[in-house]
Design a protein around this motif. Sequence first.
Motif, PDB file in Angstrom:
ATOM      1  N   GLU B 215       0.834  -1.202   0.000  1.00 30.00           N
ATOM      2  CA  GLU B 215       0.000   0.000   0.000  1.00 30.00           C
ATOM      3  C   GLU B 215       0.864   1.245   0.000  1.00 30.00           C
ATOM      4  OE1 GLU B 215      -3.453   0.326   2.425  1.00 30.00           O
ATOM      5  OE2 GLU B 215      -3.805  -1.854   2.374  1.00 30.00           O
ATOM      6  N   GLY B 216       0.404   2.284  -0.654  1.00 31.14           N
ATOM      7  CA  GLY B 216       1.138   3.554  -0.688  1.00 31.14           C
ATOM      8  C   GLY B 216       0.183   4.658  -1.078  1.00 31.14           C
ATOM      9  N   THR B 217       0.656   5.900  -1.097  1.00 35.14           N
ATOM     10  CA  THR B 217      -0.265   7.018  -1.314  1.00 35.14           C
ATOM     11  C   THR B 217       0.158   7.956  -2.445  1.00 35.14           C
ATOM     12  OG1 THR B 217       0.950   8.232   0.389  1.00 35.14           O
ATOM     13  CG2 THR B 217      -1.078   7.092   1.068  1.00 35.14           C
ATOM     14  N   ASP B 218       1.435   7.913  -2.862  1.00 33.45           N
ATOM     15  CA  ASP B 218       1.933   8.933  -3.804  1.00 33.45           C
ATOM     16  C   ASP B 218       1.869   8.508  -5.263  1.00 33.45           C
ATOM     17  OD1 ASP B 218       2.539  10.371  -1.567  1.00 33.45           O
ATOM     18  OD2 ASP B 218       4.678   9.835  -1.560  1.00 33.45           O
ATOM     19  N   ARG B 244       9.124   8.737  -1.555  1.00 34.60           N
ATOM     20  CA  ARG B 244       7.848   8.455  -2.230  1.00 34.60           C
ATOM     21  C   ARG B 244       7.161   7.256  -1.593  1.00 34.60           C
ATOM     22  NH1 ARG B 244       8.165  13.310  -4.602  1.00 34.60           N
ATOM     23  NH2 ARG B 244       9.723  13.406  -6.264  1.00 34.60           N
ATOM     24  N   SER B 245       5.880   7.398  -1.348  1.00 39.84           N
ATOM     25  CA  SER B 245       5.087   6.268  -0.854  1.00 39.84           C
ATOM     26  C   SER B 245       4.462   5.557  -2.050  1.00 39.84           C
ATOM     27  CB  SER B 245       4.005   6.794   0.099  1.00 39.84           C
ATOM     28  OG  SER B 245       3.043   5.790   0.320  1.00 39.84           O
ATOM     29  N   VAL B 246       4.946   4.376  -2.349  1.00 42.21           N
ATOM     30  CA  VAL B 246       4.565   3.685  -3.587  1.00 42.21           C
ATOM     31  C   VAL B 246       3.533   2.589  -3.316  1.00 42.21           C
ATOM     32  CG1 VAL B 246       5.443   2.328  -5.546  1.00 42.21           C
ATOM     33  CG2 VAL B 246       6.889   4.115  -4.502  1.00 42.21           C
ATOM     34  N   GLU B 247       2.467   2.594  -4.099  1.00 38.36           N
ATOM     35  CA  GLU B 247       1.494   1.499  -4.027  1.00 38.36           C
ATOM     36  C   GLU B 247       1.766   0.553  -5.194  1.00 38.36           C
ATOM     37  OE1 GLU B 247      -2.155   1.666  -2.176  1.00 38.36           O
ATOM     38  OE2 GLU B 247      -3.326   1.341  -4.006  1.00 38.36           O
ATOM     39  N   GLY B 270      -2.942   9.421  -8.161  1.00 35.77           N
ATOM     40  CA  GLY B 270      -2.813  10.433  -9.225  1.00 35.77           C
ATOM     41  C   GLY B 270      -1.584  10.243 -10.099  1.00 35.77           C
ATOM     42  N   ARG B 271      -0.830   9.205  -9.840  1.00 42.63           N
ATOM     43  CA  ARG B 271       0.377   8.962 -10.647  1.00 42.63           C
ATOM     44  C   ARG B 271       0.504   7.459 -10.894  1.00 42.63           C
ATOM     45  NH1 ARG B 271       1.875  13.381  -7.462  1.00 42.63           N
ATOM     46  NH2 ARG B 271       2.796  15.058  -8.708  1.00 42.63           N
ATOM     47  N   VAL B 272       1.058   7.113 -12.060  1.00 46.27           N
ATOM     48  CA  VAL B 272       1.159   5.675 -12.343  1.00 46.27           C
ATOM     49  C   VAL B 272       2.364   5.330 -13.223  1.00 46.27           C
ATOM     50  CG1 VAL B 272      -0.402   5.745 -14.351  1.00 46.27           C
ATOM     51  CG2 VAL B 272      -0.140   3.608 -13.078  1.00 46.27           C
ATOM     52  N   VAL B 273       2.996   4.209 -12.859  1.00 48.89           N
ATOM     53  CA  VAL B 273       4.063   3.630 -13.675  1.00 48.89           C
ATOM     54  C   VAL B 273       3.619   2.210 -14.030  1.00 48.89           C
ATOM     55  CG1 VAL B 273       6.493   2.950 -13.771  1.00 48.89           C
ATOM     56  CG2 VAL B 273       5.801   4.941 -12.426  1.00 48.89           C
ATOM     57  N   GLY B 332      11.586   5.623 -13.376  1.00 51.20           N
ATOM     58  CA  GLY B 332      10.239   5.797 -13.940  1.00 51.20           C
ATOM     59  C   GLY B 332       9.297   6.435 -12.934  1.00 51.20           C
ATOM     60  N   ILE B 333       9.409   6.007 -11.700  1.00 54.87           N
ATOM     61  CA  ILE B 333       8.567   6.587 -10.644  1.00 54.87           C
ATOM     62  C   ILE B 333       8.833   8.096 -10.542  1.00 54.87           C
ATOM     63  CG2 ILE B 333       8.267   6.676  -8.122  1.00 54.87           C
ATOM     64  CD1 ILE B 333       8.688   3.565  -8.154  1.00 54.87           C
ATOM     65  N   GLU B 334      10.113   8.485 -10.578  1.00 53.13           N
ATOM     66  CA  GLU B 334      10.448   9.923 -10.470  1.00 53.13           C
ATOM     67  C   GLU B 334       9.907  10.731 -11.650  1.00 53.13           C
ATOM     68  OE1 GLU B 334      10.897  10.061  -7.130  1.00 53.13           O
ATOM     69  OE2 GLU B 334      11.640  11.976  -7.850  1.00 53.13           O
ATOM     70  N   LYS B 335       9.845  10.056 -12.810  1.00 52.32           N
ATOM     71  CA  LYS B 335       9.324  10.752 -14.009  1.00 52.32           C
ATOM     72  C   LYS B 335       7.877  11.185 -13.838  1.00 52.32           C
ATOM     73  CE  LYS B 335      11.486   8.582 -17.994  1.00 52.32           C
ATOM     74  NZ  LYS B 335      11.151   7.822 -19.200  1.00 52.32           N
ATOM     75  N   THR B 336       7.131  10.485 -12.964  1.00 54.88           N
ATOM     76  CA  THR B 336       5.728  10.883 -12.783  1.00 54.88           C
ATOM     77  C   THR B 336       5.622  12.128 -11.905  1.00 54.88           C
ATOM     78  OG1 THR B 336       5.332   9.543 -10.792  1.00 54.88           O
ATOM     79  CG2 THR B 336       4.985   8.449 -12.922  1.00 54.88           C
ATOM     80  N   PHE B 337       6.716  12.452 -11.229  1.00 53.38           N
ATOM     81  CA  PHE B 337       6.725  13.664 -10.390  1.00 53.38           C
ATOM     82  C   PHE B 337       7.390  14.828 -11.107  1.00 53.38           C
ATOM     83  CE2 PHE B 337       6.328  10.165  -7.441  1.00 53.38           C
ATOM     84  CZ  PHE B 337       5.387  10.613  -6.526  1.00 53.38           C
ATOM     85  N   VAL B 338       8.451  14.526 -11.842  1.00 58.38           N
ATOM     86  CA  VAL B 338       9.244  15.571 -12.484  1.00 58.38           C
ATOM     87  C   VAL B 338       9.255  15.291 -13.978  1.00 58.38           C
ATOM     88  CG1 VAL B 338      11.512  16.671 -12.583  1.00 58.38           C
ATOM     89  CG2 VAL B 338      10.733  15.618 -10.437  1.00 58.38           C
ATOM     90  N   TRP B 339       8.595  16.130 -14.741  1.00 64.24           N
ATOM     91  CA  TRP B 339       8.582  15.898 -16.191  1.00 64.24           C
ATOM     92  C   TRP B 339       8.618  17.192 -16.952  1.00 64.24           C
ATOM     93  CZ3 TRP B 339       4.178  16.094 -13.259  1.00 64.24           C
ATOM     94  CH2 TRP B 339       3.093  16.848 -13.745  1.00 64.24           C
TER      95      TRP B 339
END
Lengths: 394, 339
Positions: B215-218, B244-247, B270-273, B332-339
Amino acid sequence: MAAKKRSKKKSRKAAAEKAAADSAPAAKPQGLVRLLEDDGSVAKGKDPGLTEETLLYLYEQMVQVREFDRRMLMLQRQGRIGFYGPILGQEAATVGSVAALEHRDWIFPALREGAAAMMRGLSLTEAINQLIGNGADRCKGRQMPCHYTVKEGNYYGMSSVIGTQISHATGAAMAAKIRGDDIVVLGYMGDGATSANDFHCGMNFAAVYKSPCIMFCQNNQWAISVPLSKQSASETLAQKGKAYGMPYVRVDGNDILAVYSVTKEAAARARQGDGPTFIEAVTYRRLGHSSSDDPSKYRDDAEVELWEQRDPVDRFRVYLEKKGLWDEDKEAAFKDDIAKRVNDAIAAAEKEAPPEDETLVTDVYARVTEQQKEQLAEVLALEGRGVNTGAFPL
Amino acid sequence: MTATNPQTGKGQAKTKVMTMLEAINDAMKVEMRNDDRVVVFGEDVGKKGGVFGTTMGLHEQFGDNRCFDTPLSECGILGAGVGMAVYGMRPVAEIQFLDFIYPGFDQIVSEAAKMRYRSGGEYTCPMVIRSPYGGGIRGGHYHSQSSEAYFCHTPGLKVVIPSTPADAKGLLISSIRDEDPVMFLEPKAIYRHAKDEVPVGEHTVELGKARIAREGTDVTVLCYGAMVPVCEKAADLAQEEHGRSVEIVDLRTLVPLDEHTILESVKKTGRVVVVYEAPKTGGFGGELSAIIAEKAIEYMEGPIVRVAGFDTPFPYSLEHLYMPDPKRVAAGIEKTFVW
């Protein structure tokens, strides 16, 4: 110029006659099982001695499917069905082989085994429902014409892919053996299918597991426009059985008594645990591959005429007449009866409504998926979606 | 040992520690005991017990009729399997490596997948096709591919890919009991990867239900099979390096797809890889991306990012570059935050 053309035509005709003679059952090597002579006689001691009831059943099935075939091709020409794969000339091969089995045995058909479906319980109306693809069709209008299915008659619903059913017949026979069921499986194919990969897999598995099946090749000499000589360099198709290690036999496919007899023997072998048999039934496709095909583009009429003289139905009728089981009056009455039954079946089938829209998404899985429900709802919500105006473009 | 039943969340089901390989073997044993219509066959599955050992002991325990070697022919294995299923058996066919399935592809897409539909429901094909898939084992072109997308693109097939020993057992038993043909793809890279508690005896996991692996939230990471442990490591990296809290959503079955769980998670974060080891173009991750774009675009706070294999044949010496690894997934996870 005209004379030259004529002589060219003449030599083509001569070549065709020679080719036809070469492909004639009697001219081929390795023997050919034949019981019924052209004049309807059977050599002394060779008559399989079928009961009167069986003989008449065989004849009626052949005549029925011939009339059905003729009428369905007409319906196709009138635009009332979309496509049709004619059977003319191959009636004996199918009717004779199916009749040699028990009703509980399984049948895996190819394109021209409509008679088998009828012998396993498909009514004429149901057959036409399938050809139309209406809401009463057992396939629910999902397949092109001639793809019948009769579950309760153990007649399998095939695909259009050539040869895949050969390994299905093998698999079903393997299953019957594993389960200890007293079941024989009859798998049909055409000469073209002997080139397909599934022929090899199916034949090999069938022999390795000694499965109780009969691989029945209707060698009708043509795979659409490709003649047998371009399909295989084997002296006969039957001999391919030898390579797989199974008994094989070459039979006159237009001789219903011979077809019946060799199939009966193969079934007995399978039933007593001696494994599969490969049967090559030498016959001929007298019409095009389908309603979309014009065979005059690739073969000579002389060849067709030669095979018309070897007609399986006429030959058997003469036999019945000689036995005193059939005469002109019976023939006329029976033909009237069949014509009427086909007419009634056409009328009944043409009254049926098209399949329900919902059947677009049912039966893909045991249960309709959420995605399928969503896709259907989206389309059904739209107004004015029109009707199916597609036509097979060949 | 006992543990909570992962399905019901209650009860004290007995468990045993197993690898995925052992769990798959156990699933077949359970179903072969339960149902005498179940037969297991394929190349080398008999006395040898399979090249990986998944069918170890089945021949000995159940005999020639229930577990048998076949000629070397994928087309024959699958064609005969279709015939057995149509007849009323529950065939479990093994294809030694997914890379070798193509000679039998026709039997899967033209025959098994269309059986129920084309016969108006008269005939069905309840067959399971088990096959090890995936890279990371120095297998080169022909022992490494991840070709699930071909099968997901064929209506009539179900496509199941487990990522844990317990799921492998539960999903395989459910697949054998399913009324339709199932492609059961086994992530061979993690066959012996980690041991885990697996319920003893009866254990089923419903097809079409994804699992929240973490479970995660970010940000949501969608993955399956051997990519699940890779994504778990990537989630640790993303947590350590960027907080980052990853689900992590483990899809478990690609068809039928649990869109509900996917969309709930994506709407929350709100973000997905999307992570898959198949070639990037035309892969199943593209389908996942499209579903999210169609149904949850208003929730997205960054681009939908795919981390996948390359558009190349599967390499031999350079497979470490080809395969998504924790570092690539974390990037890839960081790309959903910084693009």
